[in-house]
Design a protein around this motif. Sequence first.
Motif, PDB file in Angstrom:
ATOM      1  N   HIS A 146      16.120 -64.950  19.097  1.00  0.00           N
ATOM      2  CA  HIS A 146      16.332 -64.766  17.650  1.00  0.00           C
ATOM      3  C   HIS A 146      15.456 -63.642  17.095  1.00  0.00           C
ATOM      4  CE1 HIS A 146      19.029 -68.137  17.006  1.00  0.00           C
ATOM      5  NE2 HIS A 146      18.234 -68.898  17.728  1.00  0.00           N
ATOM      6  N   ARG A 163      10.655 -63.287  14.938  1.00  0.00           N
ATOM      7  CA  ARG A 163      11.868 -64.044  15.252  1.00  0.00           C
ATOM      8  C   ARG A 163      12.143 -65.090  14.200  1.00  0.00           C
ATOM      9  NH1 ARG A 163      11.263 -69.080  17.450  1.00  0.00           N
ATOM     10  NH2 ARG A 163      13.237 -68.870  18.540  1.00  0.00           N
ATOM     11  N   LEU A 164      13.410 -65.391  14.045  1.00  0.00           N
ATOM     12  CA  LEU A 164      13.801 -66.469  13.147  1.00  0.00           C
ATOM     13  C   LEU A 164      13.514 -67.797  13.822  1.00  0.00           C
ATOM     14  CD1 LEU A 164      17.236 -65.163  11.814  1.00  0.00           C
ATOM     15  CD2 LEU A 164      14.963 -64.804  10.861  1.00  0.00           C
ATOM     16  N   ASP A 168      16.788 -69.984  11.015  1.00  0.00           N
ATOM     17  CA  ASP A 168      16.546 -70.097   9.581  1.00  0.00           C
ATOM     18  C   ASP A 168      16.002 -68.770   9.062  1.00  0.00           C
ATOM     19  OD1 ASP A 168      15.845 -70.653   7.025  1.00  0.00           O
ATOM     20  OD2 ASP A 168      14.590 -72.391   7.472  1.00  0.00           O
ATOM     21  N   ILE A 169      16.780 -68.079   8.222  1.00  0.00           N
ATOM     22  CA  ILE A 169      16.360 -66.763   7.748  1.00  0.00           C
ATOM     23  C   ILE A 169      15.188 -66.850   6.786  1.00  0.00           C
ATOM     24  CG2 ILE A 169      18.645 -65.748   8.054  1.00  0.00           C
ATOM     25  CD1 ILE A 169      19.068 -66.017   5.050  1.00  0.00           C
ATOM     26  N   GLU A 170      14.834 -68.053   6.353  1.00  0.00           N
ATOM     27  CA  GLU A 170      13.711 -68.219   5.440  1.00  0.00           C
ATOM     28  C   GLU A 170      12.391 -68.396   6.174  1.00  0.00           C
ATOM     29  OE1 GLU A 170      14.137 -67.805   2.273  1.00  0.00           O
ATOM     30  OE2 GLU A 170      16.293 -67.557   2.530  1.00  0.00           O
ATOM     31  N   GLU A 171      12.428 -68.663   7.470  1.00  0.00           N
ATOM     32  CA  GLU A 171      11.195 -68.910   8.221  1.00  0.00           C
ATOM     33  C   GLU A 171      11.118 -67.961   9.405  1.00  0.00           C
ATOM     34  OE1 GLU A 171       8.731 -72.625  10.291  1.00  0.00           O
ATOM     35  OE2 GLU A 171      10.678 -72.967   9.335  1.00  0.00           O
ATOM     36  N   ILE A 172      10.066 -67.159   9.434  1.00  0.00           N
ATOM     37  CA  ILE A 172       9.892 -66.143  10.473  1.00  0.00           C
ATOM     38  C   ILE A 172       8.528 -66.314  11.126  1.00  0.00           C
ATOM     39  CG2 ILE A 172       9.723 -63.658  10.936  1.00  0.00           C
ATOM     40  CD1 ILE A 172      11.539 -63.224   8.501  1.00  0.00           C
ATOM     41  N   ASP A 186      18.787 -61.285  17.441  1.00  0.00           N
ATOM     42  CA  ASP A 186      19.546 -62.019  16.438  1.00  0.00           C
ATOM     43  C   ASP A 186      20.418 -61.026  15.665  1.00  0.00           C
ATOM     44  OD1 ASP A 186      19.385 -64.874  14.940  1.00  0.00           O
ATOM     45  OD2 ASP A 186      19.727 -63.276  13.461  1.00  0.00           O
ATOM     46  N   GLU A 188      20.502 -60.565  12.736  1.00  0.00           N
ATOM     47  CA  GLU A 188      19.721 -60.033  11.611  1.00  0.00           C
ATOM     48  C   GLU A 188      18.872 -58.831  12.019  1.00  0.00           C
ATOM     49  OE1 GLU A 188      19.699 -61.043   8.365  1.00  0.00           O
ATOM     50  OE2 GLU A 188      21.360 -62.392   8.856  1.00  0.00           O
TER      51      GLU A 188
END
Length: 290
Positions: A146, A163-164, A168-172, A186, A188
């Motif tokens: 990811h 990485r995700l 979850d695009i809110e947590e990296i 990913d 993204e």
Amino acid sequence: MFTLTLTKGVPDFSEGAVSFDEDGHLERGDTPTVMNPNDEFALKAALQTKIRNGGTSALMSMGPPGYKDILREGMESVYADELYLLSDREMAAADTWATAITVSVGIEHLDETPDLVFAGFKTADGETGHTGPQTCWGLEWPMITHVISLEAYPEEGVVRAKRLVEGDIEEIETVEAPMPAVIVTDPEFEPVYRRAEHRLKHRDLREETKARAESFEDHLTVWDHEELNLDPDYIGLDGSPTVVQGVDPIPKAPSEREATEIDPADEESMGELLDELGPHAAGRAEAGGD
């Protein structure tokens, strides 16, 4: 640095390109093959790594001879120096497990061990997301999945990536791994070229690769199972433990859509149409501001 990107050909699922038999099953022979869309993010990551760190890059795929065109396309995308195709009948009909075994042996067969191997998130025709991680298992290397951004540090022998977390695009999270390593990108992922020298190098590499891609077969190596010293019992269909219980036909979209015809000269009907579309237009104007 030396990087390797894994890529695959998949059926072209765009409208009108897919061919089905009378039972609704995909007819691969009559459906055009294109590069797996998710592999494009892996290619972008490999290109960014090459531009920032120098060195060489290569592409590898397992499939029929027609995949040469997929590798040529990939060469143009990632400005690759060398191409590798693993191909013969013994490798056909492999599931992800047998594919990963073949690909990991192919990687070990290279004259030089890659610092990083890039793989896409999943394929458009399988949707399992297994091949990259299973190939990593075969190599016994560390892996980061990811990945949305990364930087390699050859002098330190490490790669650091963002990485995700569970998609979850809110947590990296930021992860560091020793090289050689496998990077699963990913969707993204976006390459970044902030320095002028990197943008100029990007341009120069593009021009170099145009000429190289015209004679891509001069840079293509094809290996069969004998050259890789692979036992046919462990690859292809015979080496695939996956059991398919059934296949559901892909539902076809309706050939026609309901539509209401309006005569522009009919003032009453045009008035009703404007009344119906008015709120939507107002919402767009509001969102756009002054």
